[in-house]
Design an enzyme around this catalytic site. Structure first.
Site: not given
Ligand code: FCB
Length: 434
Positions: A163, A345
């Site tokens: 990110e 994620e």
């Molecule tokens: C993302 C991050 C991760 C976590 C989630 C909720 O932006 O990569 O580390 O904090 O959000």
């Protein structure tokens, strides 16, 4: 729901959020150590000093991962554990920790998916300008080469950056994350240097001829117009340019989005000949972190304004809108054509209640089910989606929200370090068995 047999199911974490042992075995200070200890920056003054104590409890945690029945575990390496001074001297004890962790995973039949940078920049490098300095891109690539060299034979999948939008904008633009700088113009330089670091690391990696795949993870979020007025459409397009295309375009097209004139003026001075070629070298996959969508209207000056969610929200205030994941996958496939895609994620924070040793987190379970269903839909539509990782294995240090927001499918009692499988974890396990 149908998924191919070789689809990779996983769970994800990040070093600063779970490891603890912040100053053990020669680890250097990171920007998150400094930031979390700066009064007022993190909710309740929480820090990652102990976190889930995963550094010491990794064997137990790998046993939990194995027990879930996932194929892969995504974790990140703490740069300051490997290079306490950010560059130069290698800390063998840091390397050894990740070797032990990976051994344990491989013995458990779980493949390691490793992120090189999930936000814990060595503080010494921040003191030299951090991501605002072009040199940091080079130091990142040097660090990556040390790690490739040490772990290249045992890692299945590499992610250079997690990110970069967050590292750049939250870290240097609005100051909500470490290192807490607030300079909108400067944050675009940080973003460029991050992407350059990705490019340099990728270039170095290719020279090693290793078998594992390598890619980058972006946090992408579709930005829908609040109405069909030309103003709202234009504003949503701008929000998309800022959030998504600013990263996708250089990586897949070798240029910054030409319609984002204001931002282009700001980033131009940071770009040197050859940079965009490095940034757009072919990668093996794109990782997407997906949580929510944006709903955008134009303010009176035509600037994008986020609107109130239309549906229910999680404890982060993020709207639950699973179809946006489908739209996003189809769009990224159509517009950028990455060879492979992973959801690196996806997950949700909710207020959990521990009762009689159980956490009945129905909402989290439905969130996961609904998003996994959208993944199946995308595959059916021809998107080369190859895997899905739940964020997160454990409740952990949720950055500026400290331990207040729980994303884990496994509950952590931060006093005793006891782990308890939430109902969502039990559900994920039985879903994977089926
Ligand atoms: C993302 C991050 C991760 C976590 C989630 C909720 O932006 O990569 O580390 O904090 O959000």
């Amino acid at each position: 729901m149908k998924f191919p047999d070789d689809f990779v199911w996983g769970v994800a974490t990040a070093s600063y959020q779970i490891e603890g042992a912040a100053f053990e075995d020669g680890r250097g200070e990171s920007i998150w150590d400094r930031f979390s200890k700066t009064p007022g920056k993190v909710l309740n003054g929480d820090t990652g000093d102990v976190a889930c104590n995963h550094y010491h409890l990794y064997k137990e945690d790998v046993a939990l991962i194995k027990n879930l029945g996932v194929d892969s575990y995504r974790f990140s390496i703490a740069w300051p554990r490997i290079l306490p001074d950010g560059r130069g001297r290698v800390n063998q004890k840091g390397i050894d920790f990740y070797k032990r962790l990976i051994d344990e995973l491989l013995q458990s039949g779980v493949s390691p998916a490793v992120t090189l940078y999930h936000w814990d920049l060595p503080q010494v490098l921040e003191d030299m300008g951090g991501w605002l300095s072009r040199d940091t891109a080079k130091y990142f690539a040097d660090y990556a080469m040390v790690v490739f060299d040490e772990l290249g034979d045992v890692v299945t999948s590499w992610i250079t950056l997690n990110e970069p939008w967050c590292s750049a904008f939250l870290g240097y633009g609005n100051g909500e994350h470490a290192p807490g700088k607030k300079d909108f113009a400067a944050h675009l330089r940080a973003a460029h240097n991050l992407l350059l670091g990705h490019g340099l690391a990728l270039q170095g990696y290719r020279q090693l001829n290793l078998a594992a795949e390598i890619g980058i993870t972006l946090n992408l979020s579709p930005q829908y117009p609040a109405s069909s007025s030309p103003e709202d459409l234009a504003a949503a397009r701008k929000a998309d340019g800022f959030q998504n295309r600013w990263y996708l375009d250089p990586i897949f097209k070798g240029s910054y989005p030409s319609d984002m004139e204001e931002l282009l003026t700001l980033v131009d001075p940071a770009i040197r000949p050859g940079d965009l070629g490095l940034i757009s070298q072919p990668n093996d996959f794109l990782g997407i972190n997906f949580y929510s969508r944006g709903l955008i209207a134009a303010d009176k000056d035509g600037r994008p304004q986020g609107q109130k969610p239309e549906r229910s929200v999680t404890a982060m205030g993020w709207e639950v809108y699973p179809e946006a994941l489908y739209d996003l996958l189809v769009r990224v496939h159509r517009d950028y054509g990455p060879t492979r895609l992973y959801i690196t994620e996806n997950g949700a924070a909710y207020e959990d209640h521990l009762e009689n040793g159980q956490i009945k987190d129905k909402e989290r379970q439905s969130y996961l089910e609904a998003h996994i269903a959208q993944c199946a839909r995308a595959i059916e539509s021809g998107v080369p989606l190859k895997g899905y990782f739940v964020w997160s294995l454990l409740d952990n240090f949720e950055w500026a929200f400290g331990y207040d927001r729980r994303f884990g499918i496994i509950y952590v009692d931060f006093e005793t370090q006891e782990r308890i499988l939430k109902d969502s974890a039990l559900w994920y396990r039985s879903f994977l068995r089926r």
